[in-house]
Design a protein around this motif. Structure first.
Motif, PDB file in Angstrom:
ATOM      1  N   ALA A  75       0.928  -1.303  -0.234  1.00 12.96           N
ATOM      2  CA  ALA A  75       0.005   0.150   0.005  1.00 12.96           C
ATOM      3  C   ALA A  75       0.922   1.222  -0.020  1.00 12.96           C
ATOM      4  N   GLU A  76       1.838   1.188   0.929  1.00 15.07           N
ATOM      5  CA  GLU A  76       2.834   2.502   0.954  1.00 15.07           C
ATOM      6  C   GLU A  76       3.251   2.737  -0.667  1.00 15.07           C
ATOM      7  N   MET A  77       4.115   1.765  -1.145  1.00 18.44           N
ATOM      8  CA  MET A  77       4.611   1.768  -2.356  1.00 18.44           C
ATOM      9  C   MET A  77       3.527   2.244  -3.390  1.00 18.44           C
ATOM     10  N   ASN A  78       2.221   1.638  -3.383  1.00 19.70           N
ATOM     11  CA  ASN A  78       1.231   2.087  -4.451  1.00 19.70           C
ATOM     12  C   ASN A  78       0.796   3.505  -4.164  1.00 19.70           C
ATOM     13  N   ALA A  79       0.939   4.048  -3.019  1.00 21.30           N
ATOM     14  CA  ALA A  79       0.249   5.230  -2.843  1.00 21.30           C
ATOM     15  C   ALA A  79       1.212   6.372  -3.766  1.00 21.30           C
ATOM     16  N   VAL A  80       2.616   6.110  -3.821  1.00 20.66           N
ATOM     17  CA  VAL A  80       3.496   6.831  -4.559  1.00 20.66           C
ATOM     18  C   VAL A  80       3.447   6.533  -6.088  1.00 20.66           C
ATOM     19  N   TRP A  81       3.382   5.058  -6.288  1.00 20.10           N
ATOM     20  CA  TRP A  81       3.229   4.816  -7.859  1.00 20.10           C
ATOM     21  C   TRP A  81       1.901   5.447  -8.356  1.00 20.10           C
ATOM     22  N   ASP A  82       0.725   5.250  -7.582  1.00 12.49           N
ATOM     23  CA  ASP A  82      -0.417   5.804  -8.379  1.00 12.49           C
ATOM     24  C   ASP A  82      -0.616   7.200  -8.641  1.00 12.49           C
ATOM     25  N   ALA A  83       0.315   8.082  -7.613  1.00 13.10           N
ATOM     26  CA  ALA A  83       0.402   9.498  -7.784  1.00 13.10           C
ATOM     27  C   ALA A  83       1.255   9.968  -9.175  1.00 13.10           C
ATOM     28  N   TRP A  84       2.111   8.827  -9.553  1.00 10.98           N
ATOM     29  CA  TRP A  84       3.146   9.152 -10.382  1.00 10.98           C
ATOM     30  C   TRP A  84       2.832   8.826 -11.734  1.00 10.98           C
ATOM     31  N   VAL A  85       1.956   7.726 -12.149  1.00  7.75           N
ATOM     32  CA  VAL A  85       1.360   7.221 -13.106  1.00  7.75           C
ATOM     33  C   VAL A  85       0.378   8.327 -13.882  1.00  7.75           C
ATOM     34  N   PRO A  86       0.602   8.571 -15.208  1.00 10.60           N
ATOM     35  CA  PRO A  86      -0.404   9.596 -15.721  1.00 10.60           C
ATOM     36  C   PRO A  86      -1.780   8.805 -15.823  1.00 10.60           C
ATOM     37  N   GLU A  87      -2.960   9.482 -15.543  1.00  8.76           N
ATOM     38  CA  GLU A  87      -4.207   8.769 -15.999  1.00  8.76           C
ATOM     39  C   GLU A  87      -4.237   8.584 -17.155  1.00  8.76           C
ATOM     40  N   GLY A  88      -4.824   7.123 -17.486  1.00 10.11           N
ATOM     41  CA  GLY A  88      -4.922   6.665 -18.865  1.00 10.11           C
ATOM     42  C   GLY A  88      -3.930   6.007 -19.422  1.00 10.11           C
ATOM     43  N   HIS A  89      -2.713   6.129 -18.470  1.00  8.85           N
ATOM     44  CA  HIS A  89      -1.245   5.544 -18.976  1.00  8.85           C
ATOM     45  C   HIS A  89      -0.714   4.437 -18.403  1.00  8.85           C
ATOM     46  N   ALA A  90      -1.596   3.768 -17.439  1.00  8.96           N
ATOM     47  CA  ALA A  90      -1.139   2.740 -16.649  1.00  8.96           C
ATOM     48  C   ALA A  90      -0.365   1.437 -17.397  1.00  8.96           C
ATOM     49  N   PRO A  91       0.712   1.054 -17.333  1.00  9.64           N
ATOM     50  CA  PRO A  91       1.529   0.027 -17.990  1.00  9.64           C
ATOM     51  C   PRO A  91       0.806  -1.468 -17.538  1.00  9.64           C
TER      52      PRO A  91
END
Length: 116
Positions: A75-91
């Motif tokens: 969850a801690e990693m995902n909080a940072v990841w989710d804020a970084w990945v541009p909307e609509g561009h999740a790999p």
């Protein structure tokens, strides 16, 4: 046949390998012993820099593999990841638990991206 270009190459690995229009980055780790959130942000900052050098950016990431030393940090990693990945561009992405190079590393990210 496409040429292969390597950047920041040492005896063991290259930080960037480009084949055709595909970019492969070596696994990126953060500041040893920092929080999972800080290590994740460090990794993402390095990825941004390497992708820019290779002629790409985070909107062009095809796949990311994430290794955590402990899945309790998901969850801690995902909080940072989710804020970084541009909307609509999740790999495409996978995340698993593994022993990393040293106990001070809590997260490692491995990215493949398209150039352009």
């Amino acid at each position: 046949m496409s040429d292969i270009t390597r950047h920041h190459t040492g005896q063991r690995m290259s930080q960037i390998v480009i084949h055709g229009d595909t970019i492969y980055l070596a696994g990126q780790v953060g500041t040893p012993a920092a929080s999972v959130a800080q290590q994740t942000q460090d990794c993402l900052d390095k990825i941004d820099k390497l992708l820019a050098e290779a002629g790409s950016d985070r909107t062009r990431i095809l796949q990311c593999t994430i290794w955590l030393a402990d899945m309790a940090d998901f969850a801690e990693m995902n909080a940072v990841w989710d804020a970084w990945v541009p909307e609509g561009h999740a790999p495409a992405r996978a995340c698993g638990e593994a022993k990393l190079a040293t106990p001070d590393f809590r997260v490692e990210l491995i990215v493949m991206a398209a150039r352009g």
